[in-house]
Design a protein around this motif. Sequence first.
Motif, PDB file in Angstrom:
ATOM      1  N   ARG A 195       0.822  -1.208   0.000  1.00 26.27           N
ATOM      2  CA  ARG A 195       0.000   0.000   0.000  1.00 26.27           C
ATOM      3  C   ARG A 195       0.857   1.260   0.000  1.00 26.27           C
ATOM      4  O   ARG A 195       0.535   2.249  -0.653  1.00 26.27           O
ATOM      5  CB  ARG A 195      -0.935  -0.016   1.204  1.00 26.27           C
ATOM      6  CG  ARG A 195      -2.004  -1.111   1.141  1.00 26.27           C
ATOM      7  CD  ARG A 195      -2.809  -1.185   2.418  1.00 26.27           C
ATOM      8  NE  ARG A 195      -3.491   0.063   2.688  1.00 26.27           N
ATOM      9  CZ  ARG A 195      -3.941   0.432   3.892  1.00 26.27           C
ATOM     10  NH1 ARG A 195      -3.727  -0.351   4.921  1.00 26.27           N
ATOM     11  NH2 ARG A 195      -4.554   1.581   4.050  1.00 26.27           N
ATOM     12  N   LEU A 196       1.968   1.223   0.732  1.00 25.73           N
ATOM     13  CA  LEU A 196       2.859   2.378   0.771  1.00 25.73           C
ATOM     14  C   LEU A 196       3.517   2.603  -0.588  1.00 25.73           C
ATOM     15  O   LEU A 196       3.641   3.740  -1.052  1.00 25.73           O
ATOM     16  CB  LEU A 196       3.924   2.178   1.847  1.00 25.73           C
ATOM     17  CG  LEU A 196       4.921   3.327   2.042  1.00 25.73           C
ATOM     18  CD1 LEU A 196       4.198   4.589   2.474  1.00 25.73           C
ATOM     19  CD2 LEU A 196       5.975   2.949   3.062  1.00 25.73           C
ATOM     20  N   GLN A 247       6.358  11.299   6.530  1.00 23.60           N
ATOM     21  CA  GLN A 247       5.189  10.444   6.702  1.00 23.60           C
ATOM     22  C   GLN A 247       5.531   8.990   6.407  1.00 23.60           C
ATOM     23  O   GLN A 247       5.115   8.078   7.126  1.00 23.60           O
ATOM     24  CB  GLN A 247       4.072  10.897   5.758  1.00 23.60           C
ATOM     25  CG  GLN A 247       3.385  12.191   6.165  1.00 23.60           C
ATOM     26  CD  GLN A 247       2.314  12.552   5.162  1.00 23.60           C
ATOM     27  OE1 GLN A 247       2.610  13.064   4.075  1.00 23.60           O
ATOM     28  NE2 GLN A 247       1.080  12.277   5.498  1.00 23.60           N
ATOM     29  N   VAL A 248       6.314   8.771   5.354  1.00 23.46           N
ATOM     30  CA  VAL A 248       6.691   7.412   4.974  1.00 23.46           C
ATOM     31  C   VAL A 248       7.415   6.713   6.122  1.00 23.46           C
ATOM     32  O   VAL A 248       7.117   5.566   6.472  1.00 23.46           O
ATOM     33  CB  VAL A 248       7.569   7.427   3.706  1.00 23.46           C
ATOM     34  CG1 VAL A 248       8.183   6.051   3.457  1.00 23.46           C
ATOM     35  CG2 VAL A 248       6.761   7.873   2.505  1.00 23.46           C
ATOM     36  N   VAL A 249       8.377   7.410   6.734  1.00 22.99           N
ATOM     37  CA  VAL A 249       9.125   6.818   7.852  1.00 22.99           C
ATOM     38  C   VAL A 249       8.199   6.542   9.028  1.00 22.99           C
ATOM     39  O   VAL A 249       8.305   5.502   9.694  1.00 22.99           O
ATOM     40  CB  VAL A 249      10.281   7.746   8.264  1.00 22.99           C
ATOM     41  CG1 VAL A 249      10.931   7.267   9.555  1.00 22.99           C
ATOM     42  CG2 VAL A 249      11.323   7.819   7.156  1.00 22.99           C
ATOM     43  N   ALA A 266       2.535   6.067  12.841  1.00 21.16           N
ATOM     44  CA  ALA A 266       1.296   6.626  12.285  1.00 21.16           C
ATOM     45  C   ALA A 266       0.665   5.556  11.401  1.00 21.16           C
ATOM     46  O   ALA A 266       1.371   4.823  10.706  1.00 21.16           O
ATOM     47  CB  ALA A 266       1.573   7.899  11.485  1.00 21.16           C
ATOM     48  N   PRO A 267      -0.667   5.443  11.424  1.00 20.04           N
ATOM     49  CA  PRO A 267      -1.329   4.419  10.598  1.00 20.04           C
ATOM     50  C   PRO A 267      -1.434   4.866   9.148  1.00 20.04           C
ATOM     51  O   PRO A 267      -1.615   6.048   8.861  1.00 20.04           O
ATOM     52  CB  PRO A 267      -2.707   4.286  11.249  1.00 20.04           C
ATOM     53  CG  PRO A 267      -2.966   5.648  11.845  1.00 20.04           C
ATOM     54  CD  PRO A 267      -1.625   6.175  12.284  1.00 20.04           C
ATOM     55  N   MET A 268      -1.323   3.908   8.229  1.00 19.78           N
ATOM     56  CA  MET A 268      -1.569   4.210   6.820  1.00 19.78           C
ATOM     57  C   MET A 268      -3.053   4.497   6.620  1.00 19.78           C
ATOM     58  O   MET A 268      -3.896   3.891   7.278  1.00 19.78           O
ATOM     59  CB  MET A 268      -1.176   3.016   5.947  1.00 19.78           C
ATOM     60  CG  MET A 268       0.277   2.971   5.561  1.00 19.78           C
ATOM     61  SD  MET A 268       0.688   4.162   4.253  1.00 19.78           S
ATOM     62  CE  MET A 268      -0.211   3.497   2.859  1.00 19.78           C
TER      63      MET A 268
END
Length: 689
Positions: A607-608, A625-627, A634-636
């Motif tokens: 998903r990422l 945000q990715v890290v 943090a939740p996707m």
Amino acid sequence: MGCPRVLLLQIFLLLLGAAICSDHGCALAADEFTYNGFGGANLTLDGMAVVAPNGLLVLSNGTDQMAGHAFHPAPVRLRDGPGGAVRSFSASFAFAIVSNFTVLSDNGMAFVVAPATRLSTFNAGQYLGVLNVTDNGSDDNRVLFVELDTMLNPEFQDMNSNHLGVNVNSMRSLRNHSAGYYDDATGVFNNLSLISRQPMQVWVDYDGAAARIDVTMAPLGLPSGKPRKPLISTPVNLSAVGGAETAYVGFSAATGVVFTRHYVLGWSFAMGGAAAPALDTSRLPSLPRFGPKLRSKVLEIVLPIATAAFVLALLAAAFLYVRRRLRYAEMREDWEVEFGPHRFSYKELYHATKGFKNRQLLGTGGFGRVYKGVLPKSKSKSSLEIAVKRVSHDSKQGMKEFIAEVVSIGHLRHRNLVQLLGYCRRKGELLLVYDCMPNGSLDKYLYDRSKPVLDWEQRFQIIKGVASGLLYLHEEWDKVVIHRDVKASNVLLDGDMNGRLGDFGLARLYDHGVDPQTTHVVGTMGYLAPELVRTGKATPVTDVFAFGVFVLEVACGRRPLGCAAPDDQSVLLDWVQEHERKGAALDTLDPRMCGKYDADEARLAIRLGLACAHPLPDARPGMRQVVQYLEGDAPMPEAAPTCVSYTMLALMQNDGFDSFAMSFPSTATSGVSPVSGGYSDVSGLSGGR
């Protein structure tokens, strides 16, 4: 008759002790002492710390990854009683840090208040010999220290590589400030370089009643004395230092890989609110001479005679000398003097790689051929394995700016970036020198069947490492670095199989030169963001797009183009997106893992990857945000991004991109030109944030 004799003897011993203290800087009272030099001082030393014959306290001698400690032998009364408030104290010391380079150092030193003179299980390097990677931040440390930090460590939220900080039990400072001082007359802040090789003075004053610490610094011997305005003034709760009545005060210094030495010239200390006694600068020891030795008078007489003999010998050997010079000929211009420490000679690189023989070849890519080499041992360092990249570049235009960027990138320090050590220029080529990564590039482990299969834990760790490296390039250094060619072949694996991103910033070279394989847009087919092909403007979000493709490539074990089979023209993004829509995303994972993976992490990676490779730039997450997603901070977002066909995006571009949609070469460097036929400046380095 006996008592008067005893009394006279006691008075004599007291006077003798006072005289000795006056000469050698011993403790004049239980909680006050002064060292104007350390000759004859009974300091408690360990590690690299020694007292030089001239009385200079040497905390480090340049040995790699070591630490040195020096403490006053007697403890000071930190509290009036068990559980009592911490008493006020004041310290003053003169120090100097000497690095082989005036623009580059490794780690610094610290003034320490600790419960014991033995700092157990400390680490050198960025931990300054005070704490270690496991106890950093623990209240059990019971240590206060003022750091003089000469290296930027993002993991400790350092402000820069030249600052002072107040720390309690942690390498993360409560408050820090760039090194310097405020002028009493004008109030103007004057910068100081901690690695200037010049002696400086620091004052540390703790007010027990106000629970506040002030840190002040200035050049040693400043005519106006101690500046009135402190560099740092911050509340500090020293209850975290522990409830003991006594503590030890002293210094700690640590080294990394750059040859650096730390010195203390003098030191005074006082408890109970009194100011630390002033240092007598006329009695402080001098620093060792740094640089070539002065010629003696005998040499000045003999030199003309020796010169005449040498000229005769030189004429006899001229032919051989010229032949040797031609073999190792380099390009060297006047402006390169300022980059001296980062320049390697062609001769040493030639010998290190055994003449650039094919058996030393590590690989070939769009930016040139890479050779393995070993730099021999020197007096201060052991042998070093390097990788030398030979890049063709015939144009002189822009070379000065590019070398400046290479040197600037050489200051990057991150565990997930391949360290760029320096460069060399010779005729029509540029040679770039890196740390050697023993396990080679990641793409070999994904596609070479002779290599062992990477398990899911290794793959996920590599993805997180590359994300951390890109975050550092985009946001955490003092300049924004755009990589412009994120892909598996540019991710190298160190001895522990950690992923390190390489070749950052090299695309800038082709802004100034002409390479037969590229025109203006530098990158690799399959990783190019749609807007990059249209505008020719590289940005952090075009790196994010390439990172998204990279994540899917690592998880699925398939190339971005021709993913289903070597002769197939399908696109990995389309293929994974189709499975995601069908709810079968896990079916795209590399079958060589035999189903052994963490399902939640695998779903997150897929998903990422799709989110980062979204066709709309504004819809992509930033690397911070990715890290956070990868670290679980943090939740996707629950809804997966809706990606239109990457192939359709390609066909939507103007005529100059049609060949891309038809051929899909999977390894060649892109040769796509902007639609306008011109070129927007695509810089590997942009301005500071």
